[in-house]
Every structure is written in C-alpha cells, then in structure tokens.
Design a protein around this motif. Structure first.
Motif, short mmCIF file in Angstrom:
data_model
loop_
_atom_site.label_atom_id
_atom_site.label_comp_id
_atom_site.label_asym_id
_atom_site.label_seq_id
_atom_site.Cartn_x
_atom_site.Cartn_y
_atom_site.Cartn_z
N GLY A 210 -2.07 5.07 -12.72
CA GLY A 210 -2.94 3.89 -12.77
C GLY A 210 -4.14 3.98 -11.86
O GLY A 210 -4.60 5.07 -11.49
N ILE A 211 -4.62 2.79 -11.45
CA ILE A 211 -5.81 2.73 -10.59
C ILE A 211 -5.51 3.37 -9.23
O ILE A 211 -6.35 4.06 -8.65
N GLY A 212 -4.30 3.15 -8.72
CA GLY A 212 -3.94 3.75 -7.43
C GLY A 212 -4.00 5.25 -7.47
O GLY A 212 -4.53 5.89 -6.55
N GLY A 213 -3.46 5.85 -8.53
CA GLY A 213 -3.52 7.29 -8.66
C GLY A 213 -4.94 7.80 -8.80
O GLY A 213 -5.30 8.85 -8.26
N GLU A 433 0.50 -1.21 1.05
CA GLU A 433 1.89 -1.65 1.11
C GLU A 433 2.08 -2.95 0.36
O GLU A 433 3.10 -3.16 -0.31
N GLN A 434 1.07 -3.83 0.44
CA GLN A 434 1.13 -5.10 -0.27
C GLN A 434 0.73 -4.96 -1.73
O GLN A 434 1.31 -5.59 -2.61
N TRP A 435 -0.28 -4.15 -1.97
CA TRP A 435 -0.81 -3.96 -3.33
C TRP A 435 -0.95 -2.46 -3.61
O TRP A 435 -2.00 -1.85 -3.39
N PRO A 436 0.11 -1.81 -4.09
CA PRO A 436 0.10 -0.36 -4.31
C PRO A 436 -1.02 0.12 -5.23
O PRO A 436 -1.41 1.29 -5.17
N SER A 437 -1.53 -0.76 -6.07
CA SER A 437 -2.58 -0.34 -7.01
C SER A 437 -3.87 0.05 -6.30
O SER A 437 -4.76 0.64 -6.91
N PHE A 438 -3.99 -0.27 -5.01
CA PHE A 438 -5.19 0.12 -4.27
C PHE A 438 -5.25 1.62 -4.02
O PHE A 438 -6.29 2.15 -3.69
N GLY A 439 -4.11 2.30 -4.14
CA GLY A 439 -4.12 3.74 -3.93
C GLY A 439 -4.49 4.07 -2.50
O GLY A 439 -3.83 3.67 -1.56
N ASP A 440 -5.58 4.81 -2.34
CA ASP A 440 -6.06 5.17 -1.00
C ASP A 440 -7.58 5.13 -1.01
O ASP A 440 -8.25 6.03 -1.51
N ILE A 441 -8.13 4.05 -0.47
CA ILE A 441 -9.60 3.92 -0.39
C ILE A 441 -10.05 3.96 1.07
O ILE A 441 -11.09 3.43 1.42
N THR A 442 -9.25 4.62 1.90
CA THR A 442 -9.55 4.71 3.32
C THR A 442 -10.94 5.30 3.57
O THR A 442 -11.70 4.80 4.40
N CYS A 443 -11.26 6.39 2.84
CA CYS A 443 -12.55 7.06 3.07
C CYS A 443 -13.71 6.15 2.72
O CYS A 443 -14.72 6.09 3.45
#
Length: 462
Positions: A210-213, A433-443
């Motif tokens: 999905g979006i997270g991936g 952790e709250q919304w897994p669909s966020f994936g990783d937008i740390t950068c």
C-alpha cells in the motif's frame, strides 16, 4: 654586461598533479589552485554512473517488492521518483566544485560554520567510509564466493584491497577507472536486465504494501541517490571555474538517475522470479540466468562494487580532511583512505551473516540525516547564489566563522523527524505506530523541518 628586465607578469606555476593518472593525489580540503584545474564536465557522467551499476542498486528494487510489499509497477514508480529527487540535488551541488575548488563537506562550512561543520562532515565520513563501504564490499564478496567457491571472508579481503588501492591513488585515477568500467558494467547489466524481464512476472499482485510500502521504497531510493550528495563536488572541484554550469549540473544528475533507475527497476523485476531456496542475495539474482551470463553478472557485481567503494572511501577521506582538525603530516588524504577502508572492512565482516536486513535498515537511516542536511545546505546555497565567489571563499578557511542557525536547524530536523516518523525494525516512531499507512516519511519531514527552521533563523539573523 647587462641583464634583461624582469617580466612584469609572472608565469603561472606548473601543475604538480594536474591530469596525471598514475600519481598519488596529495590535495585535501584546501582549494585546488587554478594551475591544477583540468578536465571537462563530461567525465562526471560515467564517474557517477559506474558506481551505481552494481548489486546494491539492484537490491533497492528487490526489497521494494519482497520487504515493502509492492508489485513491480508500484515499486518502479517509487524508485523513479525517489531517484529523480536525489539526482536533481546532486547536479545542483556539483556546481560548487568549479566555483570554490573544495570538497562538498568543506563547502558545508557556509551553512554550519567552521566548527559546526564537524558534525555533518564526521557523519558523512562514517556513512561513506564505513557504512557504504561495508554494504558494497559484502555484495562483491558474495559474488566472488558464488563465482569461485572461495569462502566469504577471503573474498571480502580481496575485494577491499582493490577498493582501497584505487581510492589511495586519488582523484584522477578514480575518474579513469570509472570511465573504463562504465561500458563493461552497462553492457552486462543490460543483458541481465533483458533476460530478467523475459522471465519476470510483472503482473504479480502486491504483497499488501500500500501507501506505506510505497513511501518506504521512495525513502530507500531517495536515501540511496541522495546518499551521494555529500560527495557531489569532490569530483567536480578540479574543473576550471569557466566550465559550463549547465553541463556541470546535467552530467552528474543524468549519470546518477539513469544508472540507479535502470538497475533498481531490474532488481524489482528480478524479485518476481522465484529464487533457489537458501541462496545468497547475489546467487538469488543470478539464479535464473544462463551459466555464461550468470558468471558475467557476478564479475560485473564485483566490478561495480569496486567502482562504488573507490568513491566512498575517497569521499570519506575528503570528509575527514574537511573537519578542519590539525592532523599529523603523515595522516594525509591517502593515509585516511586506508584507515577508512580498514574500518569499513571490519563493518563488512560483521554484517556478512545477515546482509539483507542490515542493508534495508542502513538505506533508511541514510535518509534520516541526509534529508535535514540537504534542507539546510540548499537554503544556504540559494541565499548566497548571487554573492561573488571571491567574497565568499575566505569563509571556508576562517576558523572563527560561525553559523549557529545551520547546525540548530539540522539537529531540529533530526529531532522532530526521527522520533515521530521513523519506521525501522528496531524502532517505530509515534506516527507510523498509530497509522502504519504512513510508511516512512522521516527523510521528507526532516528535509522540510530543517529547511524551514534554517530559512527562518537565517532571515531573523540578517
């Protein structure tokens, strides 16, 4: 007896290093004199293409499908977008090489001050000379192990010896090595790509990423491409100031984008092919190829890793010289290459047992610091873009020059983005952790926060 009058204008000094190829470079972070400037922007094309025609690039595509749960088309879109952004900034930063004649991390003194630059320069020395050196050396060691049956540790030691020697000799030799490696690598990987696409199941369903991936794959691709940004001007700093600005920006950006885009998409396609059970990562990639092509690809994986690590170990040494520390005379650029290579070898040895997961985590962590660093550096570059180089250059060697907003903004970007948005196996931030669909937008968050904070602080200071 009379003597001829002295000339009113003295001739420029003859270059000591110039365009010599088989000569050990002695320059560190000091500006390259005009007499030593040489070359053309075209050489930046293959210098930044060859290091990315390798297995580490393949594996970005592989993990996008296998680990992040995307299908081939979703993975390709994320890979292309992330790579394009990293390549764009790489071209922009390469422009400062001819302008100032110093390595990229020395140019960081504009944004962070002379002492404040210790942090980003030190981080890059570790990331390039230890982290990336280890990643690429491991993939080459696995390839040599698969090709010859030689055990992984001896394979690793053979590979790192070649990488250190090339970086030890220096700038000109690396350029030439990348030039001759480029056509070999391009032909072999294109052949492997054609065979892979013929065997791949491009219509295979996704694994529910999905979006997270998608965001994970995007971050990995951006982290990979932008991971080269802290060394952008290292290989353009010998160009004369009169070099074409368009070509100086275009060639490294194109070389970086095309090589990463093509090879990573081949990797995504290969992940749709069932690999032999228990195979190493490199054996899994070559398992569907005919014997003759498989052997060629394994040789190309070794050559590509050497191409990448010659630059990584060189830029790591450049970052150490950019720290501005008073090092003993014997600890010059070439000696720093050797020390960096030895540290990277130790890290590679430690990661041989679980290379796949180590690489996934490393890719995302790269973007965690590169994003905020880029945010500050690009804002500073835009702010001083119209200031003459002659006026700015003295700051590079001014030990008293400070710029606290830069290091403050960098740390703020990291402090906000990592705890909130990190999505690693060992640490998951509050948002994913709250919304897994966020994936990783740390950068992305780190980039935006650091750029915004620095723009505000800089404006308030002026």
């Amino acid at each position: 007896m009379t003597t001829a009058p002295a000339s009113s204008t003295s001739a420029p000094p003859a270059p000591e290093y110039g365009d010599k190829v088989i000569a050990v470079e002695t320059a560190g972070s000091e500006p390259i004199p005009l007499a030593e400037r040489h070359g053309s922007p075209l050489q930046l094309l293959w210098t930044w293409a060859s290091p990315n025609i390798e297995f580490a690039t393949v594996y970005i595509g592989v993990i996008s499908v296998l680990f992040f749960g995307l299908n081939f088309w979703q993975a390709s879109a994320a890979l292309l977008l992330g790579t394009a952004l990293g390549a764009l900034t790489h071209g922009i930063l390469s422009l400062d090489g001819p302008r100032f004649g110093v390595p990229q991390m020395a140019i960081g003194r504009f944004a962070f001050g002379y002492r404040g630059n210790l942090f980003p320069a030190g981080v890059n020395a570790l990331v390039a000379g230890v982290g990336w050196f280890a990643v690429n050396s491991v993939s080459a060691a696995f390839a040599l192990n698969t090709l010859t049956g030689l055990r992984p540790l001896p394979s690793l030691l053979l590979v790192v010896a070649a990488e250190i020697v090339i970086g030890f000799i220096g700038h000109n030799f690396v350029h030439v090595f990348e030039r001759y490696a480029f056509p070999v690598l391009a032909v072999v990987f294109l052949l492997a790509g054609a065979w892979t696409f013929a065997e791949a199941d491009l219509g295979a369903p996704s694994g529910g990423g999905g979006i997270g991936g998608f965001l994970l794959a995007f971050s990995a691709a951006w982290g990979y491409a932008a991971g080269w940004n802290p060394g952008a001007s290292d290989y353009s700093r010998y160009l004369p100031p009169t070099a074409s600005r368009l070509r100086t920006a275009l060639y490294p950006a194109v070389g970086l984008f095309v090589s990463i885009a093509v090879v990573s998409v081949i990797g995504a396609a290969s992940a749709t092919i069932v690999a032999p059970e228990g195979s190493t990562p490199t054996a899994a990639f070559t398992g569907h190829l005919p014997g003759w092509l498989s052997d060629l690809v394994l040789l190309a994986i070794i050559l590509g890793a050497v191409s990448a690590n010659a630059i990584n170990v060189y830029s790591s040494a450049m970052s150490v010289t950019s720290l501005g520390l008073r090092l003993p005379r014997w600890l010059g650029r070439s000696a720093l290459v050797v020390l960096s290579g030895l540290a990277g070898t130790a890290a590679a040895w430690a990661s041989l047992a679980d290379a796949g997961h180590a690489y996934e985590a490393f890719l995302l962590v790269i973007a965690y610091w590169v994003g905020p660093w880029l945010g500050v550096v690009l804002v500073e570059r835009w702010a001083r873009s119209r200031t003459p180089a002659e006026e700015l250059a003295p700051r590079l060697g001014d030990h008293t020059f400070t710029n606290w907003p830069g290091i403050t903004a960098l740390l703020a970007g990291i402090a906000v983005s990592v705890p909130l948005f990190s999505n690693q196996e060992k640490y998951v931030g509050w948002v994913p952790e709250q919304w897994p669909s966020f994936g990783d937008i740390t950068c992305l968050v780190g980039f935006v926060v650091s750029a915004g904070v620095y723009a505000g602080l800089r404006r308030g200071r002026s």
